[in-house]
Each structure stands twice: as structure tokens, then as C-alpha cells.
Design a protein around this motif. Structure first.
Motif, PDB file in Angstrom:
ATOM      1  N   VAL A  78     -23.563  64.403 -65.946  1.00  0.00           N
ATOM      2  CA  VAL A  78     -24.585  63.679 -66.702  1.00  0.00           C
ATOM      3  C   VAL A  78     -23.868  62.685 -67.595  1.00  0.00           C
ATOM      4  O   VAL A  78     -22.902  63.048 -68.278  1.00  0.00           O
ATOM      5  CB  VAL A  78     -25.429  64.640 -67.568  1.00  0.00           C
ATOM      6  CG1 VAL A  78     -26.465  63.870 -68.383  1.00  0.00           C
ATOM      7  CG2 VAL A  78     -26.094  65.708 -66.717  1.00  0.00           C
ATOM      8  N   ASP A  80     -24.534  59.482 -70.524  1.00  0.00           N
ATOM      9  CA  ASP A  80     -25.479  58.844 -71.438  1.00  0.00           C
ATOM     10  C   ASP A  80     -24.887  57.523 -71.898  1.00  0.00           C
ATOM     11  O   ASP A  80     -23.771  57.483 -72.426  1.00  0.00           O
ATOM     12  CB  ASP A  80     -25.737  59.738 -72.649  1.00  0.00           C
ATOM     13  CG  ASP A  80     -26.449  61.031 -72.280  1.00  0.00           C
ATOM     14  OD1 ASP A  80     -27.552  60.936 -71.715  1.00  0.00           O
ATOM     15  OD2 ASP A  80     -25.907  62.115 -72.553  1.00  0.00           O
ATOM     16  N   ARG A  85     -30.032  58.008 -69.752  1.00  0.00           N
ATOM     17  CA  ARG A  85     -29.381  59.236 -69.278  1.00  0.00           C
ATOM     18  C   ARG A  85     -29.431  59.205 -67.760  1.00  0.00           C
ATOM     19  O   ARG A  85     -30.490  59.018 -67.155  1.00  0.00           O
ATOM     20  CB  ARG A  85     -30.092  60.471 -69.795  1.00  0.00           C
ATOM     21  CG  ARG A  85     -29.531  61.758 -69.179  1.00  0.00           C
ATOM     22  CD  ARG A  85     -29.992  62.957 -69.918  1.00  0.00           C
ATOM     23  NE  ARG A  85     -28.963  63.168 -70.939  1.00  0.00           N
ATOM     24  CZ  ARG A  85     -28.709  64.326 -71.505  1.00  0.00           C
ATOM     25  NH1 ARG A  85     -29.428  65.378 -71.220  1.00  0.00           N
ATOM     26  NH2 ARG A  85     -27.758  64.427 -72.399  1.00  0.00           N
TER      27      ARG A  85
END
Length: 122
Positions: A78, A80, A85
Motif C-alpha cells: 500500500v 500513500d 492511497r
């Protein structure tokens, strides 16, 4: 070979297999060569600068832990970037891109596909 020795040998082989997959996944993710990269419509619609930052963050991702990498294969993450995101995932396919690879540690029978999507597209 007794059961304990057999289990230790299998664990060692599994570990070497995992290490091989991890190295191949890292090399592909960092270079985007040796496989295919797929961007979802949401990632494609991002402003060029933001999309480039997301892609750069995927290529340099190194925050693997037990939550996002339980099998040690470095196949998910993941990132950001500001308010954006994004998730990325590497899947190993067979050479025809129809089925899962018979051996993700063997590049001769595997095509890696990295999919990059916005979290809201999941």
C-alpha cells in the motif's frame, strides 16, 4: 531420514523457494521489466505528476511486515501519496496468462503481473 529431518529439509526447501519468489518479485517491481504492469482506470485518470509519484512509490516500496507480507513473497503493498492511497499486487501467471504459474520461483514458466489500483477501486 526420520520425520524430523524430513520436516527440516522441507522447511529449508520451502524457505529457499520463498526467497527465490521474493527476489523475482522485488526485481520485477523495482524495474517493471520481466512481466506486465496493469494500471486500473482510476490510476490512469490521476494527474500525470501524481501517477508518476505513485508508480515511483511502488518501485521503491520497502515497508514489508507480517501484516502486508505474511508469506514473505513481497507481492503486495500500500502506498500513500498525499490524499491518494493505492494498492499494488503481483500475481504469477503461467506463460499463456490463463492460469496461476505452476512454479512462481521459475521465471521460465512464470509471467509476473503487477496490478496497481486506487484503494477505492478495491
Amino acid at each position: 531420514m526420520n520425520n524430523l529431518q524430513l520436516e527440516a529439509a522441507e522447511s529449508s526447501m520451502e524457505s529457499e523457494h520463498t526467497v527465490a519468489i521474493r527476489r523475482l518479485n522485488d526485481a520485477f517491481r523495482q524495474s517493471f521489466t520481466g512481466g506486465r504492469v496493469t494500471l486500473t482506470a482510476g490510476v490512469g485518470a490521476l494527474p500525470d505528476r501524481v501517477r508518476a509519484e505513485v508508480i515511483a512509490a511502488v518501485r521503491t516500496f520497502d515497508r514489508f511486515d507480517a501484516d502486508n507480507d505474511p508469506y514473505g513473497e513481497h507481492d503486495f503493498g500500500v502506498v500513500d501519496i498525499g490524499e491518494v492511497r493505492a494498492f499494488w499486487k503481483i500475481d504469477p501467471y503461467d506463460r499463456s496468462l490463463r492460469l496461476h504459474s505452476p512454479d512462481a520461483a521459475d521465471p521460465a514458466v512464470t509471467v509476473r503481473v503487477l496490478t496497481l489500483m486506487l484503494a477505492e477501486e478495491y
